[in-house]
Design an enzyme around this catalytic site. Sequence first.
Site, PDB file in Angstrom:
ATOM      1  N   ASP A  12       0.854  -1.197   0.000  1.00 13.61           N
ATOM      2  CA  ASP A  12       0.000   0.000   0.000  1.00 13.61           C
ATOM      3  C   ASP A  12       0.889   1.246   0.000  1.00 13.61           C
ATOM      4  OD1 ASP A  12       0.901  -0.448   2.619  1.00 13.61           O
ATOM      5  OD2 ASP A  12      -0.737   0.735   3.456  1.00 13.61           O
ATOM      6  N   HIS A  31       2.198  -8.994  -2.930  1.00 15.98           N
ATOM      7  CA  HIS A  31       1.124  -7.994  -2.950  1.00 15.98           C
ATOM      8  C   HIS A  31       1.723  -6.585  -3.017  1.00 15.98           C
ATOM      9  CE1 HIS A  31      -2.954  -6.599  -1.787  1.00 15.98           C
ATOM     10  NE2 HIS A  31      -2.319  -5.677  -1.076  1.00 15.98           N
ATOM     11  N   ASP A  84       2.213 -17.781  -3.015  1.00 13.71           N
ATOM     12  CA  ASP A  84       2.806 -16.707  -3.819  1.00 13.71           C
ATOM     13  C   ASP A  84       1.767 -16.169  -4.790  1.00 13.71           C
ATOM     14  OD1 ASP A  84       4.564 -14.939  -4.966  1.00 13.71           O
ATOM     15  OD2 ASP A  84       5.431 -16.422  -6.326  1.00 13.71           O
ATOM     16  N   GLU A  91       2.760 -10.127   1.254  1.00 19.67           N
ATOM     17  CA  GLU A  91       3.024  -8.717   0.983  1.00 19.67           C
ATOM     18  C   GLU A  91       4.532  -8.466   1.181  1.00 19.67           C
ATOM     19  OE1 GLU A  91       0.083  -6.162   2.645  1.00 19.67           O
ATOM     20  OE2 GLU A  91       1.032  -4.321   1.944  1.00 19.67           O
TER      21      GLU A  91
HETATM   22  O1  9MR Z   1       2.637  -6.105   9.798  1.00 14.65           O
HETATM   23  C1  9MR Z   1       1.320  -5.792  10.227  1.00 14.65           C
HETATM   24  C2  9MR Z   1       0.793  -6.941  11.045  1.00 14.65           C
HETATM   25  O2  9MR Z   1       1.543  -7.070  12.234  1.00 14.65           O
HETATM   26  C3  9MR Z   1      -0.681  -6.737  11.355  1.00 14.65           C
HETATM   27  O3  9MR Z   1      -1.180  -7.899  11.993  1.00 14.65           O
HETATM   28  C4  9MR Z   1      -1.439  -6.461  10.071  1.00 14.65           C
HETATM   29  C5  9MR Z   1      -2.923  -6.230  10.298  1.00 14.65           C
HETATM   30  O4  9MR Z   1      -3.159  -5.071  10.984  1.00 14.65           O
HETATM   31  O5  9MR Z   1      -0.898  -5.338   9.428  1.00 14.65           O
HETATM   32  C6  9MR Z   1       0.436  -5.520   9.030  1.00 14.65           C
HETATM   33  O6  9MR Z   1       0.906  -4.357   8.429  1.00 14.65           O
HETATM   34  C7  9MR Z   1       0.326  -3.960   7.208  1.00 14.65           C
HETATM   35  C8  9MR Z   1      -0.256  -2.582   7.457  1.00 14.65           C
HETATM   36  O7  9MR Z   1      -1.365  -2.677   8.299  1.00 14.65           O
HETATM   37  C9  9MR Z   1      -0.606  -1.850   6.178  1.00 14.65           C
HETATM   38  N1  9MR Z   1       0.486  -1.877   5.243  1.00 14.65           N
HETATM   39  C10 9MR Z   1       0.923  -3.216   4.928  1.00 14.65           C
HETATM   40  C11 9MR Z   1       1.425  -3.908   6.164  1.00 14.65           C
HETATM   41  C12 9MR Z   1       1.995  -5.286   5.858  1.00 14.65           C
HETATM   42  O8  9MR Z   1       1.016  -6.208   5.476  1.00 14.65           O
END
Ligand code: 9MR
Length: 597
Positions: A195, A521, A569, A578
């Site tokens: 994102d 992602h 994947d 991601e």
């Molecule tokens: O790394 C984050 C993980 O610990 C959380 O459980 C998750 C859900 O809130 O979010 C992950 O971080 C994401 C973030 O919220 C938005 N940008 C992408 C991050 C990696 O997936």
Amino acid sequence: MPKSTPLARTATALLAGALLFVATPTTQAAVAAPSAVQVNQLGYLPDGPKRATVVTASTTALPWQLRDASGRTAASGTTTAGGADAASGDSTQLADFSSYRGTGTGYTLTVDGRTSHPFDIRAGLYDGLRADAMSFFYQQRSGTPIEARLAGAAYARPAGHLGVAPNQGDTSVPCQPGVCDYAQDVRGGWYDAGDQGKYVVNGGIATWQLVNSFERAARSGHAAALGDSTLRVPERGNKVPDVLDEARWELEFLMRMQIPDGKPLAGMAFHKIHDAAWTGLPTRPEQDSQPRELHPPSTAATLNLAATAAQCARVYAPYDAAFAARCLTSARRAWTAAQAHPDRLAPDSDGTGGGAYGDTRVGDEFYWAAAELYATTKESRYRDAVTSSPFHTADDVFTAGGFAWADTAALGRITLATVPNGLPATDLTRVRASVVSAADAYLATMSRQGYAVPLPTDGYVWGSNGQVANNASVIAVAHELTRQPRYRTGALEALDYLLGRNALGQSYVTGYGDHTALNQHHRFWAHQYDATLPNPPAGSFAGGPNAALQDPVAQEKLAGCKPAKCYIDDIGSYSTNEVAINWNAPLAWLVAFAAER
Ligand code: 9MR
């Protein structure tokens, strides 16, 4: 009908007994043949551990052969018992060819008819990945064009979020309604992940790890490897170590997130800035038309700023005294503001258009920030904040699952253990011992597993690969503190896991291995959805197995998976596949350690 009656079991036992006497080599092989030989697909260092995991139902030792590129047997031996691997459900044996000292490319390991992916054995094994894992951050930069001459033609793109339509940020970003009545210039920094949000808490830990990798390398005489002109960044040739140039891109952003004097909550940092609503995939950064918003300031974000800006003041001082001084001023302001507002807690519910990064326990961030401020300034007020923190003496700052963006006390402990400071000798000894005993616990966890992962069976959470790298970095710090070879071995074996010696035979690092992650992602590297866009660049690190299956693709395709196998994947699986700055940072840290020679 039961699968196995007592009579049937007796018959099987008798048959098995009979086979011991009459079996030909062919029937033995048919029973024992491994289903996989899992190796580090990048390879092994000549002076490092060289172990492979053999997935097999056989409980007897199996012969292995190491073959060179021409097919000649370079070494041979027999496997040893590995046992049942709880996290994957595999039964395993171990092939250990550590004593082999030859070098070359295209080696394979064959065990009872089953052959591994090819791999190298050479001293410069990690040099390329060191640069690529760190250059990932350049490619994630917001607010600057990504240049073809640095990133490659496929990855070039115009600047994102620089106030040019259709972008609605990030040069003058308003707050969410009711949060503030002004707009702030928060350009720059790195996009967090797939994102295009920018989050101070996650930017903090990632920045700290990049800067810490340089600080650690400098202590051990390896600063040149991360020095000027070692990375593909625009600042090459400016006489500043490139890794510090890269981290500065984020530090400047983190400081822009600080509330100016004269405004309510001055000195605090906004928790995050991102789109008002989630964008779809693909969305190129310069084509994102969503309004961008600042979210409420938080104590956690403010302390992330205090910690990283204090670290900045220390590490950048020899290169740019004015910048270092600006960092220190920002760090002190942040610390004071956090002390005045210790209970501005970011909720888990604020997840529309961007990640929540909620954090309701901030004592660990206070400890981390105090440790960095103390190591930099040696001032008694910060020392007192360190020694009076319950996290200074807590024996669980290094948890089995590892430190993370919301659990940062370990970062403070590592800084106190490694950066000269004024703690009394007995306290310092205790602090250092706590790092070493944490490393011992991670090694013990590895030794109980078929794939030698420094993570417990219940540790396969969102971003588990980042947790593996974080725990491996603690093992590497123990190596610095003790010089005991077993810690280097452990840190290197954790890389083996990430690069293919795992239950899926999957390298989680794009471009490094025979079977690597390629469809992470990401809104720009979205080749799987749009063939005109690239796959992620080499050195991009997938989040990894996540037993909680927190996205629809994972839920559909991975139902019932064993924790270490809950990965796919596929670009749609954001909870397993991601990329993120807080995962590539410990990968880069660990690879820089592994590359030293
Ligand atoms: O790394 C984050 C993980 O610990 C959380 O459980 C998750 C859900 O809130 O979010 C992950 O971080 C994401 C973030 O919220 C938005 N940008 C992408 C991050 C990696 O997936």
